[in-house]
Every structure is written in structure tokens, then in C-alpha cells.
Design an enzyme around this catalytic site. Sequence first.
Site, PDB file in Angstrom:
ATOM      1  N   SER A  95      -0.115 -10.330   3.278  1.00  0.00           N
ATOM      2  CA  SER A  95      -1.386  -9.602   3.150  1.00  0.00           C
ATOM      3  C   SER A  95      -1.892  -9.805   1.739  1.00  0.00           C
ATOM      4  O   SER A  95      -1.368  -9.199   0.795  1.00  0.00           O
ATOM      5  CB  SER A  95      -1.181  -8.109   3.421  1.00  0.00           C
ATOM      6  OG  SER A  95      -0.902  -7.891   4.778  1.00  0.00           O
ATOM      7  N   LYS A 170      -7.470  -7.405   7.855  1.00  0.00           N
ATOM      8  CA  LYS A 170      -6.332  -6.613   7.384  1.00  0.00           C
ATOM      9  C   LYS A 170      -6.770  -5.634   6.299  1.00  0.00           C
ATOM     10  O   LYS A 170      -6.365  -4.462   6.297  1.00  0.00           O
ATOM     11  CB  LYS A 170      -5.227  -7.539   6.851  1.00  0.00           C
ATOM     12  CG  LYS A 170      -4.004  -6.818   6.278  1.00  0.00           C
ATOM     13  CD  LYS A 170      -3.192  -6.078   7.319  1.00  0.00           C
ATOM     14  CE  LYS A 170      -2.167  -5.109   6.733  1.00  0.00           C
ATOM     15  NZ  LYS A 170      -0.995  -5.742   6.147  1.00  0.00           N
ATOM     16  N   LYS A 238      -1.237  -1.403  -3.274  1.00  0.00           N
ATOM     17  CA  LYS A 238      -1.532  -2.829  -3.473  1.00  0.00           C
ATOM     18  C   LYS A 238      -2.672  -3.269  -2.560  1.00  0.00           C
ATOM     19  O   LYS A 238      -3.600  -3.969  -2.983  1.00  0.00           O
ATOM     20  CB  LYS A 238      -0.284  -3.674  -3.184  1.00  0.00           C
ATOM     21  CG  LYS A 238      -0.491  -5.168  -3.417  1.00  0.00           C
ATOM     22  CD  LYS A 238       0.376  -6.034  -2.513  1.00  0.00           C
ATOM     23  CE  LYS A 238      -0.308  -6.299  -1.186  1.00  0.00           C
ATOM     24  NZ  LYS A 238       0.425  -7.204  -0.284  1.00  0.00           N
TER      25      LYS A 238
END
Lengths: 296, 296
Positions: A95, A170, A238
Site C-alpha cells: 500500500s 486503497k 502511514k
Amino acid sequence: MKIGFIGVGIMGAPMARHVQAAGHDLFLVRNRSPLPDALIAGGATVCATAGDVARQAELIILMLPDTPDVDHVLFGADGVASGLTPDKTVIDMSSIDPIETKRFGEKIAGLGCYYADAPVSGGDVGARNASLTIMVGADEEVFARIHPLLACMGKNITLIGPVGSGQIAKVANQIIVALNIEAVSEALVFASKAGADPAKVRAALMGGFASSRILEVHGERMIERNFAPGFRIRLHQKDLSLALGSARALGLALPNTAVAQQLFSACVAQGDGDCDHSAMVTAIEQLANHRLGPTD
Amino acid sequence: MKIGFIGVGIMGAPMARHVQAAGHDLFLVRNRSPLPDALIAGGATVCATAGDVARQAELIILMLPDTPDVDHVLFGADGVASGLTPDKTVIDMSSIDPIETKRFGEKIAGLGCYYADAPVSGGDVGARNASLTIMVGADEEVFARIHPLLACMGKNITLIGPVGSGQIAKVANQIIVALNIEAVSEALVFASKAGADPAKVRAALMGGFASSRILEVHGERMIERNFAPGFRIRLHQKDLSLALGSARALGLALPNTAVAQQLFSACVAQGDGDCDHSAMVTAIEQLANHRLGPTD
């Protein structure tokens, strides 16, 4: 098929094992930490560098922590790019940044190879059960070709659009999940401080327009004070950094994502970076000087 | 049973009609605007003042726009309180301030009467179909007694706790709904501006942790530019004002609710106060200088 798999951590190891169990030959890269026994016992070949993996495998999967890791493994010294020959395929299941992903895809295409981004959701449980949701950015023909391989690792596999689109989806997913957690946190802390039982409020709201997977699963965790991960605050932080960085680059504002990121930072400051992301409620509780659940 | 019903607007009129259809005698108060024909044709008695309604009915239901309206109808000149005698019951089905509600309940109890707050969700469609969700704050015995009457108007009827708890749950509901709309707005505008098809992103996210009634229903409205209400921004803005006012009084912070309220204000500034609340996405679009859907 000869498959390179780079990044065999908590997520990557079980994913690689499913690929191996489907009959593919695995090529791994030697690491400072030992490689998973199951993969070695299953007959995986260990290469000295990522470049060697790319030389030996036809298709290389990456499952790495963050954008700089992918950049380094692809384009660093002895990286994947150094070992690619035309018509090989790279699938990045990490990701990472959607904009950088487009750049990576163009550089790999420039070597006569194919690139797909295929980030996942579903966590380590989904990785172990081969039930990951996989969001894919790729050309249609590449998607058709890699679909059987992805199906070894996940169930809900969607082609969103061209390279980069998987990462975009995502990021959108992580924005909604974080903001729905924040929404449930504000609502339950409000209800509790106003004197109502948050469990009864949650139950009453489950049938209506406020219903969500987050109210169902994470709302219950907040009330029961069950903050064992699950998905760690540090990782979600993150992902929101990716969202905010991309938003700045694209020129758009994400006001509540920015607030949610700050609330995750407050949780990290409290030492809760490795708690489940539902522990965001503790940051809202601090703002209210009021605890939702029973004291430990 | 003799039932007073004060506030027979878009919500109240069909609710009162269901009560009447169940065989109760209705008592209404004369208004500047004409009373609904269906209720008059059904045999409702029209009284000169709210006090007269309270004198003639055993139980009085209120369905009014905001806290000051309820305060005025209950305690103003010739208000409900002026006509109450002991053992009568007042049910406030308006969506109003939870803290003021506790005060109203105490004053009514001081007259030897019973009070319940029973705000609803489900909108005018739910009111017409008698399928409202009803969140109740009342003593258990009062709840047991009024439950059959509420069941004429709704389906999912929950006792949350003592007087005020229904309003608390309703505010919590409106916080989550607004913030989930905001979350979907940020995610879809991000995805679209980054170059992905928001409809495909929405579809890919529906199966996972980002799934919610709002992503399903309001996400689709955003993509299809269908902003016919539904639930009007102007009303949701009022509900968030209740949330923020109560939060200030209680001493707690609702950072994203405050932002959502400002985004609703931006929509009102654009002249969209009577659009469905899913039109909040247009405020996020303005911040991004990017439109999610096709131009009109």
C-alpha cells in the site's frame, strides 16, 4: 510459473505460501532476518539480490511497508529493474503512494515489462485465509493474465482502472475507514458523557442510516475496550500520510482526514501506536476528559 | 384513547394519521396554516390553544421543528403545561436539545405528569410508511405503556435510558450520518481527482471495512448527482448545531462534527440548503476545484 516474492513479512509470508501451494516455484531474496521456514520447506529458491530474483522469475510480486521501500527494491542497486528482461511482470501489492506508483509503472513499462498495482485490505487474517480484498490498477489484458494468481491470495478482486488506480482505491478505503472510526468515536463519547449507555445507543443505531461495518465491529471494540490489533494505528497513520501527501500533490483538501491523522498522532504520543485503530476513541476521550468504558 | 398531536407538518401529519387510523381520538391545535384535510376528515377535534389540547387529551404528542418551539408550546402562554392535570403523559417526538429535554421532563414531572422523549429517524418516507426508527428516553413503566402507541408510527423502537436519552441517541445518530457522508465525500473526490472512476472505487469498497449505508445510498447519489431530498442540509445543519451546543455545555470536543457543520454552512451559502445532505460532497468538490460527476 516462476514467481518472485519480495517482502515476506506478516502479510507477505502467508500470501507467498498460498502462491507456492498453488504449484508455483517461488524465488525469494536473502534478508537480514531469517526467511519463513514454511516457504523454504516448500522448496523456495533463495537469491542474493532482488535483481537475481528478477533474472530467474517471470513475474515478481512485492509486498513492502512503504513507498521508499518499493522504490529501493525496484530501482536501487541490484534492484528488480536491473534483472528484468522484456515481457516480465511486476505486481506491487504494497500500500503505497498512487502518484509514485504511476511513475514506477512507467519506468517498468520502459523496460518492455508489465506493471500492476494490487494493494489489499483484510489484514493478516485475510492474508492467512486467502480472503483478501484486492484492488487492481492495470491494463485489462494484464489484469486478465494475473487474475488467477491473485485469486490464490484473495476473493474480492476488482480492476479499478489503469496503473495507480488500485492504490487510489486503497487510499480511498483507508480514508473512509479512519473517518468512520472517528465518527463512531465522537458519537459514542458524546452519548456517554451526556449520560446514555453507549452500548444501547450503538445497538439502536445499527439498523438505520448510521449503520456501518465500523459501528458494528469497531464500535463494539471501543465499548469493550478491546484494542488488540486488528489493524495497528501506526499503519493507518502511514496510510493517512499517503492520503494527505497525495492530496497536496493533486491540489485538494481533505479536512477531516487531516484531523484523523492528528488524532492517530495523539494516540502514538500516548504509546498506543501498536493498538488497533479503534483505539482512536481514546484521543476523543482525552478531548472530553471522559472515558467511554469501564476503568481498567 | 384521547391523543393530542401538536405539530402536524411533513413528519407529524402522516404520524398523526397512523395514530388516528389505530382508533384513537385526535386533538389538534388551530394553526395559521390549514390543518391536514385527512386528519379533519378522520374526525379530529380542533382546539384553540395547546393548553386546550392538554385539557381534553390524556396523552399529548409533540412533533416540532426545534428546541425553542417545544419550550414555547409546553411552557408558553396557553401552553400544554397550563392545561395538564396529574397522570397525563407528554411525548416529545421532535429532535431537540438533550439537555433542555431533561429540564422539560423535570418540569412536566413537577406537575404530576409523565414525560418521554422519542425522536425518530427515517424521514418523511418512514413517517408515511409507519416504519420510523424511534429512540426513547423514559422510565421503563412509561415506555411499556406508550410502546403500543409508538408502534403505530414506527418499527424499530428502543428504550435507550431515562428522559433525555432518546435525544442523546438521535444526536449521536446525526453525528455519525453527517461524518460518514463527509468521509465518503473526501474519499470519492480524492479518487476522482487522482484519476480513478469513483463508481468503481465505491463498488470495490462496498464489501470491506469501508462499507456503510451511507457509502451505499449517499455515495451513489453523489456519483449520480441526485440531490433531491431525502433529508435536507438545512435540517441536518440544525441537528449538528444541537450536537455542538450540547457538546459545549457538557464540556467535550467534536472536531469533525464542527468541520461537517461548516461544510453544511458552505452548502447553504451556495443556495443548497434544501438539497439532500449527500450534497455535502459539493463543498468538498469546491475545496478540490474538481467535480466528481458529469457537468450538468
